[in-house]
Design a protein around this motif. Sequence first.
Motif, PDB file in Angstrom:
ATOM      1  N   ARG A  86      -6.017  -2.868  -1.668  1.00 51.49           N
ATOM      2  CA  ARG A  86      -6.223  -3.749  -2.820  1.00 51.49           C
ATOM      3  C   ARG A  86      -7.697  -3.894  -3.196  1.00 51.49           C
ATOM      4  NH1 ARG A  86      -3.467  -8.827  -0.490  1.00 51.49           N
ATOM      5  NH2 ARG A  86      -4.625  -9.814  -2.173  1.00 51.49           N
ATOM      6  N   THR A  98      -2.369   0.076  -3.598  1.00 51.78           N
ATOM      7  CA  THR A  98      -1.233  -0.469  -4.330  1.00 51.78           C
ATOM      8  C   THR A  98      -1.200   0.138  -5.731  1.00 51.78           C
ATOM      9  OG1 THR A  98      -2.440  -2.340  -5.320  1.00 51.78           O
ATOM     10  CG2 THR A  98      -1.537  -2.643  -3.088  1.00 51.78           C
ATOM     11  N   GLU A 105      -9.765  -6.584   1.947  1.00 52.66           N
ATOM     12  CA  GLU A 105      -8.668  -6.022   1.157  1.00 52.66           C
ATOM     13  C   GLU A 105      -8.555  -4.502   1.237  1.00 52.66           C
ATOM     14  OE1 GLU A 105     -10.795  -8.284  -0.435  1.00 52.66           O
ATOM     15  OE2 GLU A 105      -9.459  -9.978  -0.198  1.00 52.66           O
ATOM     16  N   CYS A 112       0.859  -1.185   0.000  1.00 52.80           N
ATOM     17  CA  CYS A 112       0.000   0.000   0.000  1.00 52.80           C
ATOM     18  C   CYS A 112       0.897   1.237   0.000  1.00 52.80           C
ATOM     19  CB  CYS A 112      -0.896  -0.044   1.236  1.00 52.80           C
ATOM     20  SG  CYS A 112      -2.341   1.012   1.162  1.00 52.80           S
ATOM     21  N   THR A 160      -3.835  -1.479  -7.890  1.00 51.38           N
ATOM     22  CA  THR A 160      -5.189  -1.005  -7.607  1.00 51.38           C
ATOM     23  C   THR A 160      -5.414   0.358  -8.260  1.00 51.38           C
ATOM     24  OG1 THR A 160      -5.181  -2.176  -5.491  1.00 51.38           O
ATOM     25  CG2 THR A 160      -6.844  -0.473  -5.789  1.00 51.38           C
TER      26      THR A 160
END
Length: 345
Positions: free
Chosen positions: A262, A229, A257, A216, A232
Amino acid sequence: MTLTVRPRRRFVPAIAVAVAAAVLVTAFPTAAQAEPNEISSTKVAQLRQTLESAAGQYLEAEGLLTKAKTEQAALNQKLVVADNRYQRAKNSVQKYAAEAYKAGRLGVIGVMLNANTPESFLARSAALEKMTARDEARISELVSARKEIDSTKAEIDNRVREQNKQLSEMAKLRSATERALSAVGGYTTTGWVDPYAPTAAPAKRNSDGSWPSQGCTVNDPTPANGCITPRTLHALQQAQRWFDHYVSCYRSGDMYEHPKGRACDFSSEPDGFKNFSSKGANKLYGDKLASFFVKNASRLGVMYVIWYCKIWLAGSGWKTYRSAGGNCGDDPAGDHTNHVHLSVL
């Protein structure tokens, strides 16, 4: 000293302001307050953990399978080239062998012995060495081409074994997800797929076809104000090329998530999450968005998509999904009838 008592009428505006503020907060919730919170029962938590693990491993196996297939295709082309090279060398050796058989090697030696002068003998000797070197080159080329063929075939066999291994692993993971969903009543179902769903640009993969491990590490551009991320972010940006309703990604209190950066929740209503099931044009918007993620799953690294009491899983397709139980839409957040949930690897 006379005590002063504050008039009672002064409390009226203060109470009115407080009531009005409460009404405003209730009528127009902030983005953070409006974010959907799925019921976090033990059964649902175990299910989502199983789905996350199995879907993630499935995508890794799928990437390695793609790599093995690509390498096998390249090796098949290499084998064709090596086989052509072998045939040319074989024809050359066969032609030379036929000529040598007709002329006989003794004839060559006789020519050497019949040299009249030392200079003539040396010249003929040098010519014989050239012929010998040429003969050896022909044979060496033949042997080399044969070795290349054998080596390439062995590499192809290795790629086929790797493919079979990954296919077997993917089958096991598919069974694991289906068993987990069956335990909560998730039977196979169909999902509408938009035939005109746009194609997303693919996210970055490793050279071997697998997905790079990501944390992240980038800012969440949605009102959630957290981190997500890079993969993402890529999926979010690709979706926002065609879909413009409210979206929120990072959520610290979530057990799935979202805290990992995510996952994103895409509202089917234009201006935020509402506590009712979308209908009409907004329901169609959610259908099209879910179709977009399913169509581009392998490009974006999609593990699963949840929308309108259904879940799509990588390698398994659509299954029923109602984390809240009861009838579809009883809990718009838990049943995902007011937003499309996306989870990426």
